[in-house]
Design an enzyme around this catalytic site. Sequence first.
Site, short mmCIF file in Angstrom:
data_model
loop_
_atom_site.label_atom_id
_atom_site.label_comp_id
_atom_site.label_asym_id
_atom_site.label_seq_id
_atom_site.Cartn_x
_atom_site.Cartn_y
_atom_site.Cartn_z
CD GLU A 158 -3.50 1.20 -1.70
OE1 GLU A 158 -3.57 2.36 -2.17
OE2 GLU A 158 -2.71 0.88 -0.80
NE ARG A 162 -2.40 4.06 -4.16
CZ ARG A 162 -1.11 3.79 -4.13
NH1 ARG A 162 -0.32 4.15 -5.11
NH2 ARG A 162 -0.57 3.14 -3.11
CG ASP A 290 -3.10 4.13 8.27
OD1 ASP A 290 -4.06 3.40 7.96
OD2 ASP A 290 -2.11 4.28 7.51
CD GLU A 441 2.30 8.41 5.24
OE1 GLU A 441 1.50 7.84 4.47
OE2 GLU A 441 3.54 8.35 5.09
#
Length: 641
Positions: A158, A162, A290, A441
């Site tokens: 993360e 980010r 994913d 998404e």
Amino acid sequence: MSTWKSKQNVGLPLYYKDKPQNNSSQISRVRGLWRALSKTQRLVIKGVVFFVAFYALLSRYVFPSKNSTDIWTARRNRVKDVFLESWSDYTRHGWGKDVYRPVSQQGRNMGRFPLGWIIVDSLDTLMLMNCEEELREARSWVANELNYDFDYNVNTFETTIRMLGGLLSAHYLSEDDVYLEQATKLGNKLIGAFDSGKGIPYASVNLKSGKGIPSHVDRGASSTAEATTVQLEFKYLAQLTGEELYWQKAERVMQSLNEANPQDGLVPIYIQPDTATFQGKIIRLGSRGDSYYEYLLKQYIQSREQVYLEMYLEAVAGIRKHLVRYSTPNHLMFLGELDRGIGSPLSNKMDHLVCFAGGMFALGATEGLDYETASKLSTWTEEKEQQMTMAKELTHTCYRMYHDVPGTGLSPEIVVFKTDVNGKDDFFIKNADKHNLQRPETVESLYYLYKITGDIKYREWGWEIFENWVKYTKVTTGGKDSFPRYTSLKDVTMDPPRMIDNMESFWLSETLKYLYLLFDDETDPKWDLENSVFNTEAHPFPRYSKPPFPTGWRRQGEFEGDGSKQEQEIEEPKEKPVAEQVVEPVVDVPEAKLKASQDNAAVADAIKQKGELPVAKQPVAKPLNEQADSIKEEIVAEAQV
């Protein structure tokens, strides 16, 4: 203005030059004709004139053509308005805080000091939308207040996508070294996460010590998606700084994953960092699986490394073979889950997270070119046409996950598709999965599909979804100084829905950004799909014509599409225990341009020889604290109550 001077009128505008000097007789004739008409005829003519004028106004301002540039500019600007409403409320009530709760208008940090979770993640959105005043304030905060030098454990993935991604994309778009300096400082803090036996990054890393920390759950395994979704960021950092070590660390992860020999290119969702062995057999393109597939393709697009194209194509073939199914009664394509690996029964469960794959398939087929151009190239194949078909079908399914939901018309977190021939609806929603976190998404895939196909329906679908977010997630309570703001929902099937008091940073950095891009026709070329590659947090990086550093490993043989094992040519890693490293950390970037100075040459050479960044001795890291992943778990748990 050019003027024409006459004896009668001095300085009349040029367009008066041919004006008749005497038209009184014409006016008289018109008046005579009007008087000759009956009262009824006059009323009919007045009515027709009024109707034509009224229709023209409606067409221009209320119901413009769907193909009109004006309507999409207006809708793009409406997205910007919503972004600024959210941003303004955050800056007034939670400025600098990592987590913001729009309902109660309260912010908090995840650690003792802020990590820039919302500000840094939104920098390039501010640039995209030309929010100059807001950007100046954000840049000042990054330059003067952002500091990663404190004892705190962060989630490696993360923080990379980010924070590191946000800083790097801000530098890419602005060429401002303030962002690059902070990115390099953070990169040096995060690189210790890769110091595992096989180079697979640990789930967390301590910012003070630079030491990687295994997950406190899942028997220490790292999420496969998280471990393999840091490559774009560290490779771009390597290109900017000239420091090859960042590149080598990122590449080593992919080499170890390939050594693990995933069957048909499909990877289980957990992997042990020290052994690079998969843990469990769950295979899915939802959570923890994913972005592994996304970054196979995007690493190839970023640096043209053929090994990643081979791995991606193998994975796409595996997805088509093992995961694709169709619902009844409307034949919606979805990607199911293999809970016990290849060969086990397929679960019909699909996360909203899977909806990124529609855009991925379209990008993989065209590499960012529009379909009309790409399909006429000599390199176009039936395989690419099949990828485009999958892209369109899955994106349509994800739109239906919004459109078909009673109540709000917003997608839940997870749906379960029906394949019973007697079914009436295509999917159902379990009680625990009815929440909506304003995820990006679906609108991400709508953006890719519109830009690649030019089909306006993707814009219309995006606008429908956006309007429902505005209608149902808006919070209007608060004092006179409150701005409208937007929050997550507990149950999308209720009207009005119950709210969750939380705004994820990706609402600003991804969801609204992709919607703005979907409706925008005037973006800087740096945002074009042909020039850039977006990381999984929607931060754009440039493409390279060739990799700035060698790949460092390769697969022998060519992919045949049958999932057979590839022989490997492996370089033995040069690993040394972190505890034995006592050299001071790499010196931060100078304020001018980021180049190795003579003072740091010896340190840089030592780093390259060691094969890893030196880490100073520090006290043992504290137990895992409030990280981004735990915050998400907290939000979901709250939603399930």
